[in-house]
Design a protein around this motif. Structure first.
Motif, PDB file in Angstrom:
ATOM      1  N   PHE A 277      66.702  43.658  50.225  1.00  0.00           N
ATOM      2  CA  PHE A 277      65.443  44.024  50.747  1.00  0.00           C
ATOM      3  C   PHE A 277      64.759  43.188  51.725  1.00  0.00           C
ATOM      4  N   PHE A 278      65.257  41.780  51.855  1.00  0.00           N
ATOM      5  CA  PHE A 278      64.664  40.818  52.529  1.00  0.00           C
ATOM      6  C   PHE A 278      65.731  40.043  53.087  1.00  0.00           C
ATOM      7  N   LYS A 279      65.389  39.195  54.272  1.00  0.00           N
ATOM      8  CA  LYS A 279      66.508  38.475  55.018  1.00  0.00           C
ATOM      9  C   LYS A 279      66.879  37.167  54.651  1.00  0.00           C
ATOM     10  N   THR A 280      65.838  36.802  53.808  1.00  0.00           N
ATOM     11  CA  THR A 280      65.932  35.274  53.081  1.00  0.00           C
ATOM     12  C   THR A 280      67.412  34.782  52.751  1.00  0.00           C
ATOM     13  N   LYS A 281      68.012  35.725  51.677  1.00  0.00           N
ATOM     14  CA  LYS A 281      69.486  35.016  51.581  1.00  0.00           C
ATOM     15  C   LYS A 281      70.308  35.374  52.426  1.00  0.00           C
ATOM     16  N   ALA A 282      70.267  36.339  53.105  1.00  0.00           N
ATOM     17  CA  ALA A 282      71.346  36.601  54.193  1.00  0.00           C
ATOM     18  C   ALA A 282      71.042  35.456  55.488  1.00  0.00           C
ATOM     19  N   GLU A 283      69.992  34.914  55.688  1.00  0.00           N
ATOM     20  CA  GLU A 283      69.721  34.024  56.533  1.00  0.00           C
ATOM     21  C   GLU A 283      70.465  32.685  56.115  1.00  0.00           C
ATOM     22  N   ILE A 284      70.129  32.347  54.874  1.00  0.00           N
ATOM     23  CA  ILE A 284      70.577  31.164  54.150  1.00  0.00           C
ATOM     24  C   ILE A 284      72.247  31.171  54.279  1.00  0.00           C
ATOM     25  N   MET A 285      72.629  32.337  53.895  1.00  0.00           N
ATOM     26  CA  MET A 285      74.226  32.525  53.783  1.00  0.00           C
ATOM     27  C   MET A 285      74.875  32.266  55.335  1.00  0.00           C
TER      28      MET A 285
END
Length: 295
Positions: A277-285
């Motif tokens: 639901f958020f971009k946090t993990k995708a951006e970290i990955m």
């Protein structure tokens, strides 16, 4: 009562109310983290808990070992936040799971807390933990070729200060640090009289002699400075100032704003329960895969 005293009294009361509000937010986060960890999937990784990296009671770390096939198993060392006065590694099992399922090993560390242990105690502990991991890599069966330091809030300050400190640390693994991922980090602020974290620092020492912003040096480490769009605790200027300072010395640095999250919800949004639901993990990955692509 003079108008000057009334103004001072009002400002003091505002600071007290802010501190109470933020403390309440941290307690709410504690409750939320219990639910996150209880519901976090337990497959795809194993845990080795309470590994002693030093002699003090809080010199402990939990090691999350990935069971996912990957040519390399880079190590992420994660440092929690909590204004240097609060927090525990047991509250961050969801962080270990989130990245272990992606093929990373994750060490989540504890460190000694203020007000009993003020700056630089938490950085001393991180240095001790990193040197322990270096010396014990074969026993622990971890790979340190591509080391990533990651921290949230005070933890982001800690991982940045491991490299940029008034008295540089003798880190045996320094050359293997590929990246620092700082999530909502306070890298450049005056802590004197701060209602949240004043007790974590010697109030007689100017912040210019403490903040990592003032001790940046040139190196090959990649810096990723994440900010929360709705952060009302740590100003975005902290990351913006550090980004400019890093780039001025020729270092790699990226500013990455995550929409729809606040200071505390930013770290919770990494959880597998909410990451879609958020971009946090995708951006970290995205940045992790720049450092160590999957094969």
């Amino acid at each position: 009562m003079s108008s000057k005293f009334q103004l001072w009294s009002q400002q003091l009361q505002q600071k007290v109310e802010l501190a109470k509000s933020l403390y309440r937010d941290f307690r709410i986060y504690d409750f939320g983290s219990l639910a996150l960890n209880r519901l976090t999937p337990k497959k795809g990784y194993s845990i080795q808990s309470n590994i002693a990296y030093g002699l003090k009671a809080r010199h402990r770390l939990d090691l999350y070992r990935t069971e996912q096939p990957r040519q390399k198993r880079p190590l992420i060392v994660f440092v929690h936040g909590g204004a240097w006065m609060h927090g525990d590694k047991k509250d961050y099992g969801f962080i270990g799971e989130a990245f272990a399922k992606e093929g990373f090993d994750v060490a989540v560390i504890n460190y000694q807390l203020a007000p009993e242990h003020i700056f630089p105690a938490s950085i001393d502990d991180l240095s001790l933990a990193l040197n322990y991991l270096t010396q014990s890599q074969h026993k622990l069966q971890i790979e340190l070729e591509d080391l990533v330091l990651m921290g949230h809030s005070a933890g982001a300050f800690n991982v940045m200060s491991a490299l940029y400190h008034p008295q540089p640390y003798q880190l045996q693994i320094r050359e293997n640090i590929r990246a620092i991922v700082g999530l909502a980090g306070p890298y450049h602020f005056d802590y004197k009289g701060d209602p949240i974290c004043a007790e974590a620092f010697d109030q007689d020492v100017p912040y210019q002699q403490v903040m990592p912003y003032y001790f940046v040096e040139s190196n090959k480490v990649k810096h990723y400075l994440f900010t929360a769009a709705n952060d009302d605790i740590v100003g975005v200027n902290n990351s913006e100032d550090l980004d400019r300072q890093l780039k001025a010395l020729g270092n790699h640095s990226q500013l990455i704003e995550i929409p729809r999250v606040g200071h505390i919800t930013m770290i919770g949004s990494v959880s597998s329960l909410f990451s879609r639901f958020f971009k946090t993990k995708a951006e970290i990955m995205r940045v992790l895969d720049e450092i160590s692509p999957k094969v």
